[in-house]
Motif scaffolding. Sequence first.
Motif, PDB file in Angstrom:
ATOM      1  N   THR A 208       5.290   4.531   9.830  1.00 22.82           N
ATOM      2  CA  THR A 208       5.378   6.201   9.327  1.00 22.82           C
ATOM      3  C   THR A 208       5.782   6.105   7.942  1.00 22.82           C
ATOM      4  N   ARG A 209       4.744   7.012   7.271  1.00 21.80           N
ATOM      5  CA  ARG A 209       4.993   7.355   5.851  1.00 21.80           C
ATOM      6  C   ARG A 209       4.982   8.789   5.576  1.00 21.80           C
ATOM      7  N   LEU A 210       5.456   9.278   4.607  1.00 23.38           N
ATOM      8  CA  LEU A 210       5.714  10.601   4.212  1.00 23.38           C
ATOM      9  C   LEU A 210       5.103  10.660   2.924  1.00 23.38           C
ATOM     10  N   GLY A 211       4.418  11.819   2.465  1.00 25.07           N
ATOM     11  CA  GLY A 211       4.234  11.963   0.858  1.00 25.07           C
ATOM     12  C   GLY A 211       4.414  13.542   0.665  1.00 25.07           C
TER      13      GLY A 211
ATOM     14  N   MET B 192       1.699  10.017   7.602  1.00 27.66           N
ATOM     15  CA  MET B 192       0.679   9.176   8.128  1.00 27.66           C
ATOM     16  C   MET B 192       1.680   8.451   9.246  1.00 27.66           C
ATOM     17  N   GLN B 193       0.924   8.532  10.422  1.00 28.39           N
ATOM     18  CA  GLN B 193       1.540   7.880  11.398  1.00 28.39           C
ATOM     19  C   GLN B 193       0.806   6.737  12.297  1.00 28.39           C
ATOM     20  N   LYS B 194       0.989   5.609  12.384  1.00 34.47           N
ATOM     21  CA  LYS B 194       0.288   4.648  12.969  1.00 34.47           C
ATOM     22  C   LYS B 194       0.751   4.694  14.450  1.00 34.47           C
ATOM     23  N   ILE B 195       0.003   4.739  15.406  1.00 34.89           N
ATOM     24  CA  ILE B 195       0.369   4.755  16.693  1.00 34.89           C
ATOM     25  C   ILE B 195       0.071   3.701  17.664  1.00 34.89           C
ATOM     26  N   SER B 196      -0.918   2.597  17.079  1.00 34.30           N
ATOM     27  CA  SER B 196      -1.463   1.564  17.725  1.00 34.30           C
ATOM     28  C   SER B 196      -2.114   0.561  16.528  1.00 34.30           C
ATOM     29  N   ASP B 197      -2.459  -0.504  16.996  1.00 32.82           N
ATOM     30  CA  ASP B 197      -3.039  -1.559  16.188  1.00 32.82           C
ATOM     31  C   ASP B 197      -4.303  -1.010  15.705  1.00 32.82           C
ATOM     32  N   ARG B 198      -4.781   0.142  16.322  1.00 33.90           N
ATOM     33  CA  ARG B 198      -6.022   0.531  15.891  1.00 33.90           C
ATOM     34  C   ARG B 198      -6.085   2.051  15.633  1.00 33.90           C
ATOM     35  N   TRP B 199      -5.267   2.818  15.912  1.00 36.44           N
ATOM     36  CA  TRP B 199      -5.359   4.302  15.818  1.00 36.44           C
ATOM     37  C   TRP B 199      -4.195   4.587  14.646  1.00 36.44           C
ATOM     38  N   THR B 200      -4.613   5.583  13.646  1.00 37.02           N
ATOM     39  CA  THR B 200      -3.694   6.020  12.803  1.00 37.02           C
ATOM     40  C   THR B 200      -3.922   7.615  12.823  1.00 37.02           C
TER      41      THR B 200
ATOM     42  N   ASP C 291      12.081  -0.219  -1.086  1.00 39.01           N
ATOM     43  CA  ASP C 291      10.989  -0.327  -0.154  1.00 39.01           C
ATOM     44  C   ASP C 291      10.878   0.982   0.572  1.00 39.01           C
ATOM     45  N   VAL C 292      11.517   1.879   0.439  1.00 38.79           N
ATOM     46  CA  VAL C 292      11.446   3.091   0.998  1.00 38.79           C
ATOM     47  C   VAL C 292      10.961   4.255   0.245  1.00 38.79           C
ATOM     48  N   PHE C 293      11.313   4.495  -0.875  1.00 37.55           N
ATOM     49  CA  PHE C 293      10.957   5.315  -1.671  1.00 37.55           C
ATOM     50  C   PHE C 293      10.602   4.979  -3.267  1.00 37.55           C
ATOM     51  N   SER C 294       9.264   5.706  -3.539  1.00 36.81           N
ATOM     52  CA  SER C 294       8.402   5.730  -4.835  1.00 36.81           C
ATOM     53  C   SER C 294       8.312   6.981  -5.367  1.00 36.81           C
ATOM     54  N   ILE C 295       8.098   7.094  -6.655  1.00 40.18           N
ATOM     55  CA  ILE C 295       7.894   8.341  -7.170  1.00 40.18           C
ATOM     56  C   ILE C 295       6.774   8.355  -8.365  1.00 40.18           C
ATOM     57  N   GLY C 296       6.158   9.126  -8.657  1.00 37.29           N
ATOM     58  CA  GLY C 296       5.017   9.111  -9.585  1.00 37.29           C
ATOM     59  C   GLY C 296       4.827  10.266 -10.421  1.00 37.29           C
ATOM     60  N   LEU C 297       4.221  10.327 -11.660  1.00 42.73           N
ATOM     61  CA  LEU C 297       4.129  11.402 -12.524  1.00 42.73           C
ATOM     62  C   LEU C 297       2.964  11.485 -13.378  1.00 42.73           C
ATOM     63  N   GLY C 298       2.218  12.601 -13.436  1.00 43.82           N
ATOM     64  CA  GLY C 298       1.193  12.485 -14.243  1.00 43.82           C
ATOM     65  C   GLY C 298       1.031  13.445 -15.229  1.00 43.82           C
ATOM     66  N   VAL C 299       0.087  13.295 -16.309  1.00 40.96           N
ATOM     67  CA  VAL C 299      -0.075  14.476 -17.162  1.00 40.96           C
ATOM     68  C   VAL C 299      -1.722  14.763 -16.782  1.00 40.96           C
ATOM     69  N   ASN C 300      -1.901  16.128 -17.229  1.00 41.17           N
ATOM     70  CA  ASN C 300      -3.227  16.575 -16.755  1.00 41.17           C
ATOM     71  C   ASN C 300      -3.924  17.051 -18.545  1.00 41.17           C
ATOM     72  N   PHE C 301      -5.052  16.701 -18.749  1.00 40.34           N
ATOM     73  CA  PHE C 301      -5.625  17.404 -19.885  1.00 40.34           C
ATOM     74  C   PHE C 301      -6.913  17.834 -19.087  1.00 40.34           C
TER      75      PHE C 301
END
Length: 438
Positions: free
Chosen positions: A232-235, A289-297, A174-184
Motif C-alpha cells: 500500500t502506497r499513498l501519494g 496504489m494497492q497491490k492485491i495479489s502477485d499480479r494485480w495492482t 522507509d515510510v515517508f518521503s518528500i519532494g520539492l520542485g521549481v517550475n520555469f
Amino acid sequence: MTKTKQRRSHGATIKVLAVAIGAVGSTASHAAAFQLLEGNASGLGNAYAGSAAVAEDASTVFFNPAGMTLLPGRNLAFSVDLVRPQAEFSNGGSTNAFAQGPGGNGGDAGDWAAIPAGYMTWQLTDRLFAGLGVGAPFGLKTQYNNDWAGRFHAIKSELKTVNINPSIAFKVNDVFSIGLGVNFQRIDADLTNAVNAAAIAGAGATALGRIRGDDTAWGWNIGAMFQLSPDTRLGATYRSKVDYKLEGTARFSGLNAAGAAAAPTLNALRGGDVTADVELPDTATFSVMQKISDRWTMLGDISWTGWSTLQELAVDRVDGVNVTTEELKWRDTWRVAFGGTYAYTDALSLKFGLAWDQTPVRDTTRLPRVPDEDRVWLSFGLQWRPDATSAVDVGYAHLFVKDAKINTNGGNALAKGTLVGEYENSVDILGVQYSTRF
C-alpha cells in the motif's frame, strides 16, 4: 561502467532532453479546458489513475517529486503522446453580425498534435535524490474555417506552454518521503477572429484581428509519498499557480477587399502593443496504489484544479485602451480516476483505466475558443520490459466528451452576432514511452 562510458551516457541523456525542449510546442486540449495531463505515456493506459503514487519511472518528477526516492541510480524517461481532438459545431439558429453573411459550421476545429516530455533522475546519496523534467502542462489549439458562422468570435486559438522542472527529494525513512520542485514556464498565445469593419468601410467589410503575446514565469510544486506497507502506497502533490503578464501586439489585416481598406484605421484605433494578465491554475492530487495479489495492482486518485482564477480575458493596449475582453467565469473542477495493472508475465503488463473529468466551463459563458464539456476517459495500455533496467509503454485513450451547447454574443451582438448551436466533441490519444535505468 567506465568513466568514459558514463560521460557518453550523460551526453546522450542531455541530448534527448534538449530534443524534448525543442519539440514541445504542438498543442491540443484534451483534459478539462486546456490542461494537459500527458506528462508521460506510462500512465496513459491507466487514465492517469494513481499518478501521485505510482513512481514507476522518471516521469514522477512531474507527477510527484517525492517518488524519486523509489528510483535507485540514474533514470531516464522520454515519451510522446499523439492527440486527435474533434470539435464539430452544428448551427442551431445563430444570428448574423450586422450586414454580414451567415457563414458555415466551421469544419472540425481539432487536429493532430504531438506532446513530448523528457525526465531524468539521479540518486545522490542513500536519502537524497535530484531530477529534471521538461513538458507542457497546458496547451490549446482550435481553428475554424475563415467564413464560419462564429468567425467574429474566434477563428484560431492557440496556446503553448513549456515547463522546465528541476526537483529534489529526501527519503525521511522507509515510510515517508518528500519532494520539492521549481517550475520555469513559458507561455505563447496566438488568437485570431474576424472583425466587423462595416462602420469604417461599408456593408460586408471584415478584417482579420490577430493578438499575439508571450511571457515567462515561475511556479513550484511539492509532493509526499507514504509507503504504509509493502502493498500500500499513498501519494499527495500540489502544483502552484503561475502568474503571467503577457506582452505582445494586436494587428488588423484584410480578410476581404473592403477589410483591407479598413485595416489601417483599425490599427490606429485598436492596434499596437498590448498586455494581458493570465493566472494559470493550481492543482492538487491525492493517489493510492494497492497491490492485491502477485499480479494485480489497483490504482485510484482524486484531483482538484483551481480554474476559478480565470474569470475573464482582457487584452489592453499599453496606453489603457481595451482591445477585447472575453468573459469566462470558470469554476474549480474535480477529476476522479480508477485503474489497474495486470502482470501477465514477468516481462509484460496490461493496463486499463477509467476517469471522469469535470469541465470548468459554465454553459452560460461557453466560448468557441474552448468549447469544452465534461468527459469520461476509457484507457488501455501495455508495458514491455525487455530487461531488468528498461521498459517500453504503449497506451491508448478515448475520451467521450458530452455535447456542448453554446449561446453567446461575445458581449456585442451587433458586431459579432449571436452564436447558437451545439458541439460534438471527442478525443483520441496514443502514447509511447521509453524508460531506462543506468
